[in-house]
Design a protein around this motif. Structure first.
Motif, PDB file in Angstrom:
ATOM      1  N   VAL A 100       0.726  -1.066  -0.089  1.00  0.00           N
ATOM      2  CA  VAL A 100       0.025   0.005  -0.061  1.00  0.00           C
ATOM      3  C   VAL A 100       0.866   1.267   0.024  1.00  0.00           C
ATOM      4  N   TYR A 101       0.311   2.496  -0.357  1.00  0.00           N
ATOM      5  CA  TYR A 101       0.800   3.486  -0.204  1.00  0.00           C
ATOM      6  C   TYR A 101       0.805   3.838   1.427  1.00  0.00           C
ATOM      7  N   ALA A 102       2.247   4.554   1.842  1.00  0.00           N
ATOM      8  CA  ALA A 102       2.490   4.747   3.290  1.00  0.00           C
ATOM      9  C   ALA A 102       3.289   6.034   3.315  1.00  0.00           C
ATOM     10  N   ALA A 103       3.669   6.524   4.392  1.00  0.00           N
ATOM     11  CA  ALA A 103       4.291   7.691   4.830  1.00  0.00           C
ATOM     12  C   ALA A 103       5.172   7.727   5.872  1.00  0.00           C
ATOM     13  N   ILE A 116       7.488  12.536   4.077  1.00  0.00           N
ATOM     14  CA  ILE A 116       8.060  11.615   2.972  1.00  0.00           C
ATOM     15  C   ILE A 116       6.824  10.532   2.502  1.00  0.00           C
ATOM     16  N   PRO A 117       6.409  10.963   1.513  1.00  0.00           N
ATOM     17  CA  PRO A 117       5.568   9.753   0.869  1.00  0.00           C
ATOM     18  C   PRO A 117       6.297   8.434   0.527  1.00  0.00           C
ATOM     19  N   GLY A 118       5.693   7.156   0.500  1.00  0.00           N
ATOM     20  CA  GLY A 118       6.373   6.087   0.174  1.00  0.00           C
ATOM     21  C   GLY A 118       5.510   4.889  -0.239  1.00  0.00           C
ATOM     22  N   PHE A 119       6.034   3.720  -0.061  1.00  0.00           N
ATOM     23  CA  PHE A 119       5.129   2.549  -0.534  1.00  0.00           C
ATOM     24  C   PHE A 119       5.753   1.449   0.350  1.00  0.00           C
ATOM     25  N   ILE A 120       4.904   0.615   0.948  1.00  0.00           N
ATOM     26  CA  ILE A 120       5.246  -0.883   1.424  1.00  0.00           C
ATOM     27  C   ILE A 120       5.201  -1.722   0.307  1.00  0.00           C
ATOM     28  N   ILE A 121       6.404  -2.130   0.053  1.00  0.00           N
ATOM     29  CA  ILE A 121       6.539  -3.014  -1.284  1.00  0.00           C
ATOM     30  C   ILE A 121       6.953  -4.434  -0.860  1.00  0.00           C
ATOM     31  N   GLN A 122       7.231  -4.848   0.324  1.00  0.00           N
ATOM     32  CA  GLN A 122       7.387  -6.208   0.622  1.00  0.00           C
ATOM     33  C   GLN A 122       6.467  -6.229   1.922  1.00  0.00           C
ATOM     34  N   LYS A 123       5.256  -6.939   1.941  1.00  0.00           N
ATOM     35  CA  LYS A 123       4.438  -7.035   3.175  1.00  0.00           C
ATOM     36  C   LYS A 123       5.030  -8.238   4.256  1.00  0.00           C
ATOM     37  N   SER A 124       6.045  -8.872   3.814  1.00  0.00           N
ATOM     38  CA  SER A 124       6.678  -9.912   4.817  1.00  0.00           C
ATOM     39  C   SER A 124       8.193 -10.062   3.998  1.00  0.00           C
ATOM     40  N   VAL A 125       9.309 -10.459   5.019  1.00  0.00           N
ATOM     41  CA  VAL A 125      10.465 -10.371   4.354  1.00  0.00           C
ATOM     42  C   VAL A 125      10.789 -11.863   4.670  1.00  0.00           C
ATOM     43  N   PHE A 146       8.373  -5.818   7.366  1.00  0.00           N
ATOM     44  CA  PHE A 146       8.209  -5.481   6.125  1.00  0.00           C
ATOM     45  C   PHE A 146       9.031  -4.373   5.379  1.00  0.00           C
ATOM     46  N   THR A 147       8.938  -4.211   4.187  1.00  0.00           N
ATOM     47  CA  THR A 147       9.808  -3.048   3.601  1.00  0.00           C
ATOM     48  C   THR A 147       9.184  -2.122   3.092  1.00  0.00           C
ATOM     49  N   PHE A 148       9.903  -0.558   3.540  1.00  0.00           N
ATOM     50  CA  PHE A 148       9.193   0.524   3.276  1.00  0.00           C
ATOM     51  C   PHE A 148      10.048   1.267   2.280  1.00  0.00           C
ATOM     52  N   SER A 149       9.669   1.668   1.086  1.00  0.00           N
ATOM     53  CA  SER A 149      10.638   2.193   0.140  1.00  0.00           C
ATOM     54  C   SER A 149      10.165   3.856   0.545  1.00  0.00           C
ATOM     55  N   CYS A 150      11.217   4.830   0.353  1.00  0.00           N
ATOM     56  CA  CYS A 150      10.903   6.205   0.383  1.00  0.00           C
ATOM     57  C   CYS A 150      12.165   6.661   0.020  1.00  0.00           C
ATOM     58  N   LEU A 151      12.148   8.175  -0.248  1.00  0.00           N
ATOM     59  CA  LEU A 151      13.137   9.085  -0.662  1.00  0.00           C
ATOM     60  C   LEU A 151      13.774   9.665   0.322  1.00  0.00           C
ATOM     61  N   GLY A 166      11.433   5.543  13.642  1.00  0.00           N
ATOM     62  CA  GLY A 166      10.386   6.399  13.315  1.00  0.00           C
ATOM     63  C   GLY A 166       9.144   5.693  12.840  1.00  0.00           C
ATOM     64  N   PRO A 167       7.917   6.059  13.027  1.00  0.00           N
ATOM     65  CA  PRO A 167       6.590   5.530  12.490  1.00  0.00           C
ATOM     66  C   PRO A 167       6.689   5.585  11.133  1.00  0.00           C
ATOM     67  N   VAL A 168       5.876   4.286  10.529  1.00  0.00           N
ATOM     68  CA  VAL A 168       5.510   4.459   9.150  1.00  0.00           C
ATOM     69  C   VAL A 168       3.883   4.137   9.212  1.00  0.00           C
ATOM     70  N   PHE A 169       3.262   5.311   8.643  1.00  0.00           N
ATOM     71  CA  PHE A 169       1.776   5.500   8.547  1.00  0.00           C
ATOM     72  C   PHE A 169       1.230   5.049   7.365  1.00  0.00           C
ATOM     73  N   ASN A 170      -0.097   4.446   7.388  1.00  0.00           N
ATOM     74  CA  ASN A 170      -0.754   4.169   6.456  1.00  0.00           C
ATOM     75  C   ASN A 170      -1.707   5.327   5.995  1.00  0.00           C
ATOM     76  N   MET A 171      -2.371   5.326   5.161  1.00  0.00           N
ATOM     77  CA  MET A 171      -3.175   6.352   4.491  1.00  0.00           C
ATOM     78  C   MET A 171      -4.363   6.942   5.259  1.00  0.00           C
ATOM     79  N   ASP A 172      -4.514   6.131   6.398  1.00  0.00           N
ATOM     80  CA  ASP A 172      -5.832   6.356   7.411  1.00  0.00           C
ATOM     81  C   ASP A 172      -5.037   6.765   8.709  1.00  0.00           C
ATOM     82  N   GLY A 173      -3.791   7.291   8.728  1.00  0.00           N
ATOM     83  CA  GLY A 173      -2.926   7.821   9.688  1.00  0.00           C
ATOM     84  C   GLY A 173      -2.825   6.821  10.898  1.00  0.00           C
TER      85      GLY A 173
END
Length: 235
Positions: A100-103, A116-125, A146-151, A166-173
């Motif tokens: 999903v999209y994440a931040a 920082i916008p980003g994505f969860i690209i692996q839901k399990s490693v 899981f893996t989070f990608s961001c710039l 640091g926390p990674v948020f989904n689009m629902d906060g």
């Protein structure tokens, strides 16, 4: 998506703080509010936070307060500071993590942040090796990662990412997890390599559910929020 991200960052900014080692130019990182009671309680990384140094936290509106270590364990550190009612504690996501999209909110300086916008690209490693996860901490079971990608790739003078813990948020906060390490990918994983080649940083994260299990263990209480409040009374 831009409008959604703008709304998201406005909603979650009060949950995030900047943590600074007082008197050091380049020792600062991100933290998040995990409890509000007698004190405001903050989760951050232990790489710059320990009981031998002076610490301060800066809230979303610029307010700055002294902070002290309540508990530290491996790469996790729990801080307390005077209650600040204008901030708010994070809310953990309890569902299944998916692509999903994440931040994230990351330090730009000791007094400002990047959204920082980003994505969860692996839901399990589980598909990868422990070596790829690059972490030997209490958070390092790949089952819960899981893996989070961001710039964002900034590191402090100690060569540690400022985004650790640091926390990674989904689009629902809601917080789906926290960053625990920069990921060391192997060339055989073409998808991850592709993200890296496009300039994305790959962050290993541990799920919010597992983080709460760790907090229960650290504070020796199934209700970790209550455990924190008990620990505060003993300080």
């Amino acid at each position: 998506m831009e409008v959604k991200y703008r709304s998201l960052f406005r909603d979650v900014s009060p949950c995030v703080v900047l943590v600074e080692q007082v008197g050091r130019i380049d020792y600062f990182c991100i933290g998040s509010v995990i409890s509000q009671g007698e004190k405001t309680v903050i989760l951050t990384q232990s790489k710059i936070c320990n009981k031998s140094v002076s610490l301060s936290v800066r809230f979303f509106d610029g307010r700055k307060q002294e902070a002290a270590v309540l508990l530290e364990k491996e790469n996790l550190c729990v801080l307390i500071t005077n209650l600040y009612p204008k901030c708010k504690k994070v809310e953990f996501f309890e569902g299944i993590i998916d692509h999903v999209y994440a931040a994230a909110i990351a330090p730009a300086s000791k007094s400002s942040v990047y959204n920082i916008p980003g994505f969860i690209i692996q839901k399990s490693v589980d598909m990868g090796s422990q070596a790829e996860a690059g972490s030997s901490s209490s958070c390092s079971s790949t089952k819960h990662q899981f893996t989070f990608s961001c710039l964002y790739g900034d590191k402090g003078a100690n060569k540690v990412s400022r985004l650790i813990c640091g926390p990674v948020f989904n689009m629902d906060g809601k917080v789906v997890g926290i960053v625990i390490d920069d990921m060391q990918y192997e060339a055989k994983h073409e998808k991850l390599k592709g993200y890296a080649e496009m300039g994305y940083e790959l962050k290993m994260c541990v799920s919010g559910g597992h983080l709460q299990s760790i907090l229960r263990s650290l504070f020796k209480d199934n209700d970790w929020q209550a455990g924190i409040q008990k620990a505060i009374t003993k300080v």
